[in-house]
Scaffold this motif. Structure first.
Motif, mmCIF file in Angstrom:
data_model
loop_
_atom_site.group_PDB
_atom_site.id
_atom_site.type_symbol
_atom_site.label_atom_id
_atom_site.label_comp_id
_atom_site.label_asym_id
_atom_site.label_seq_id
_atom_site.Cartn_x
_atom_site.Cartn_y
_atom_site.Cartn_z
ATOM 1 N N VAL A 70 0.862 -1.182 0.000
ATOM 2 C CA VAL A 70 0.000 0.000 0.000
ATOM 3 C C VAL A 70 0.896 1.228 0.000
ATOM 4 O O VAL A 70 1.860 1.303 0.766
ATOM 5 C CB VAL A 70 -0.935 0.029 1.225
ATOM 6 N N VAL A 71 0.587 2.186 -0.880
ATOM 7 C CA VAL A 71 1.339 3.433 -0.931
ATOM 8 C C VAL A 71 0.390 4.591 -0.638
ATOM 9 O O VAL A 71 -0.622 4.762 -1.314
ATOM 10 C CB VAL A 71 2.019 3.643 -2.297
ATOM 11 N N TYR A 72 0.719 5.347 0.397
ATOM 12 C CA TYR A 72 -0.022 6.568 0.737
ATOM 13 C C TYR A 72 0.694 7.738 0.069
ATOM 14 O O TYR A 72 1.830 8.051 0.419
ATOM 15 C CB TYR A 72 -0.028 6.794 2.243
ATOM 16 N N THR A 73 0.014 8.387 -0.881
ATOM 17 C CA THR A 73 0.688 9.424 -1.662
ATOM 18 C C THR A 73 0.234 10.825 -1.255
ATOM 19 O O THR A 73 -0.276 11.598 -2.070
ATOM 20 C CB THR A 73 0.481 9.197 -3.168
ATOM 21 N N GLY A 74 0.428 11.153 -0.002
ATOM 22 C CA GLY A 74 0.308 12.524 0.446
ATOM 23 C C GLY A 74 -1.038 12.967 0.964
ATOM 24 O O GLY A 74 -2.077 12.381 0.665
ATOM 25 N N ASP A 75 -0.987 14.050 1.753
ATOM 26 C CA ASP A 75 -2.167 14.633 2.390
ATOM 27 C C ASP A 75 -2.936 13.586 3.188
ATOM 28 O O ASP A 75 -4.154 13.446 3.068
ATOM 29 C CB ASP A 75 -3.077 15.302 1.358
ATOM 30 N N ILE A 76 -2.197 12.869 4.003
ATOM 31 C CA ILE A 76 -2.815 11.842 4.843
ATOM 32 C C ILE A 76 -3.587 12.505 5.976
ATOM 33 O O ILE A 76 -4.698 12.089 6.304
ATOM 34 C CB ILE A 76 -1.741 10.888 5.408
ATOM 35 N N ILE A 77 -2.997 13.540 6.579
ATOM 36 C CA ILE A 77 -3.645 14.200 7.711
ATOM 37 C C ILE A 77 -3.990 15.639 7.362
ATOM 38 O O ILE A 77 -3.321 16.287 6.559
ATOM 39 C CB ILE A 77 -2.757 14.145 8.973
ATOM 40 N N PHE A 78 -5.052 16.147 8.016
ATOM 41 C CA PHE A 78 -5.632 17.428 7.608
ATOM 42 C C PHE A 78 -5.901 18.364 8.781
ATOM 43 O O PHE A 78 -6.443 19.449 8.603
ATOM 44 C CB PHE A 78 -6.929 17.153 6.843
ATOM 45 N N ALA A 79 -5.550 17.926 10.005
ATOM 46 C CA ALA A 79 -5.799 18.760 11.175
ATOM 47 C C ALA A 79 -4.948 18.270 12.342
ATOM 48 O O ALA A 79 -4.456 17.144 12.349
ATOM 49 C CB ALA A 79 -7.283 18.725 11.553
ATOM 50 N N LYS A 80 -4.789 19.123 13.340
ATOM 51 C CA LYS A 80 -4.118 18.740 14.579
ATOM 52 C C LYS A 80 -5.081 17.916 15.436
ATOM 53 O O LYS A 80 -6.296 18.084 15.331
ATOM 54 C CB LYS A 80 -3.699 19.993 15.346
ATOM 55 N N PRO A 81 -4.541 17.018 16.266
ATOM 56 C CA PRO A 81 -3.135 16.638 16.430
ATOM 57 C C PRO A 81 -2.696 15.665 15.345
ATOM 58 O O PRO A 81 -3.431 14.751 14.975
ATOM 59 C CB PRO A 81 -3.121 15.986 17.812
ATOM 60 N N ALA A 82 -1.484 15.860 14.844
ATOM 61 C CA ALA A 82 -1.010 15.074 13.707
ATOM 62 C C ALA A 82 -0.770 13.605 14.048
ATOM 63 O O ALA A 82 -1.151 12.709 13.289
ATOM 64 C CB ALA A 82 0.268 15.698 13.151
ATOM 65 N N ALA A 83 -0.106 13.336 15.182
ATOM 66 C CA ALA A 83 0.314 11.966 15.503
ATOM 67 C C ALA A 83 -0.849 10.980 15.599
ATOM 68 O O ALA A 83 -0.845 9.953 14.912
ATOM 69 C CB ALA A 83 1.152 11.951 16.775
ATOM 70 N N PRO A 84 -1.871 11.231 16.418
ATOM 71 C CA PRO A 84 -2.966 10.255 16.488
ATOM 72 C C PRO A 84 -3.773 10.168 15.195
ATOM 73 O O PRO A 84 -4.300 9.106 14.865
ATOM 74 C CB PRO A 84 -3.821 10.754 17.658
ATOM 75 N N ALA A 85 -3.841 11.281 14.452
ATOM 76 C CA ALA A 85 -4.538 11.238 13.164
ATOM 77 C C ALA A 85 -3.792 10.323 12.191
ATOM 78 O O ALA A 85 -4.396 9.484 11.500
ATOM 79 C CB ALA A 85 -4.658 12.641 12.591
ATOM 80 N N LEU A 86 -2.478 10.468 12.141
ATOM 81 C CA LEU A 86 -1.663 9.623 11.267
ATOM 82 C C LEU A 86 -1.754 8.169 11.693
ATOM 83 O O LEU A 86 -1.868 7.257 10.853
ATOM 84 C CB LEU A 86 -0.220 10.116 11.314
ATOM 85 N N GLN A 87 -1.714 7.941 12.967
ATOM 86 C CA GLN A 87 -1.832 6.589 13.518
ATOM 87 C C GLN A 87 -3.127 5.919 13.054
ATOM 88 O O GLN A 87 -3.130 4.767 12.609
ATOM 89 C CB GLN A 87 -1.803 6.699 15.041
ATOM 90 N N ARG A 88 -4.238 6.655 13.139
ATOM 91 C CA ARG A 88 -5.540 6.109 12.747
ATOM 92 C C ARG A 88 -5.620 5.888 11.233
ATOM 93 O O ARG A 88 -6.208 4.910 10.774
ATOM 94 C CB ARG A 88 -6.659 7.043 13.201
#
Length: 203
Positions: A70-88
């Motif tokens: 799987v390749v995630y090609t950008g703009d994965i997260i769109f708001a704070k907080p970044a870490a838990p959003a990216l994790q999810r």
């Protein structure tokens, strides 16, 4: 609520720890096939119902397609907080044990973490193949080799590029672009792979 968060965090930490122990090799299957699923512009917002709905759709895609990568090609997260959003946002892939790779988009480092910090955060997550090439523009420029079905040689190569965020030239508005040093890096890497493949360029 705090207890549930603590349990969730501990469970995810176990997934991350497991990831640091594994050696990943991408390889064509016995039928000489290799399937990639691309997720782009996920725009995850932590604790947002629409993002959780997107995760269910991602899980449906992964279960239907059974990809090798799987390749995630950008703009994965769109708001704070970044870490838990990216994790999810990465969780549907991580919980299935599928190798994944990331390149950052213009929104990812607009929150509360830099591109380098985001890369460091996912570094030891299960299945993560994201890398960094020193000395050229951008955080996520790297290659991923796909081995032949018998594992004897590189049969294909993926070039991942960091397209940066926004133009830094005052007279040029809008998004940024691939830099000359990234193109030079690509040409050099391509020559190296070609030479190792007896002069024949890899797909």
């Amino acid at each position: 609520m705090r207890l549930l968060q603590a349990i969730y965090t501990a469970a995810f930490a176990l997934l991350v720890a497991a990831g640091s122990l594994q050696a990943q090799e991408l390889r064509f299957n016995a039928n000489h096939k290799f399937k990639i699923v691309q997720f782009t512009d996920v725009h995850w917002i932590y604790n947002d119902p629409a993002s959780e709905e997107a995760a269910e759709r991602m899980r449906e895609v992964l279960d239907a397609e059974q990809p090798d990568l799987v390749v995630y090609t950008g703009d994965i997260i769109f708001a704070k907080p970044a870490a838990p959003a990216l994790q999810r946002a990465l969780e549907p892939v991580i919980e299935r044990g599928i190798p994944f790779a990331v390149t950052w988009g213009n929104h990812d480092d607009e929150q509360d973490m830099s591109r380098a910090e985001l890369s460091a955060y996912i570094k030891d997550m299960k299945g993560n193949l994201t890398s960094h090439t020193e000395g050229i523009s951008g955080q996520t420029n790297y290659t991923l080799s796909v081995r032949s079905a018998d594992g004897e040689r590189d049969a294909a190569v993926l070039y991942i590029f960091d397209s940066h965020s926004y133009s830094k030239i005052e007279k040029v508005k809008g998004y940024d672009w691939i830099k000359h040093d990234q193109v030079a890096w690509y040409l050099d890497r391509s020559k190296t792979f070609t030479a190792a493949n007896n002069g024949k360029p890899l797909p």
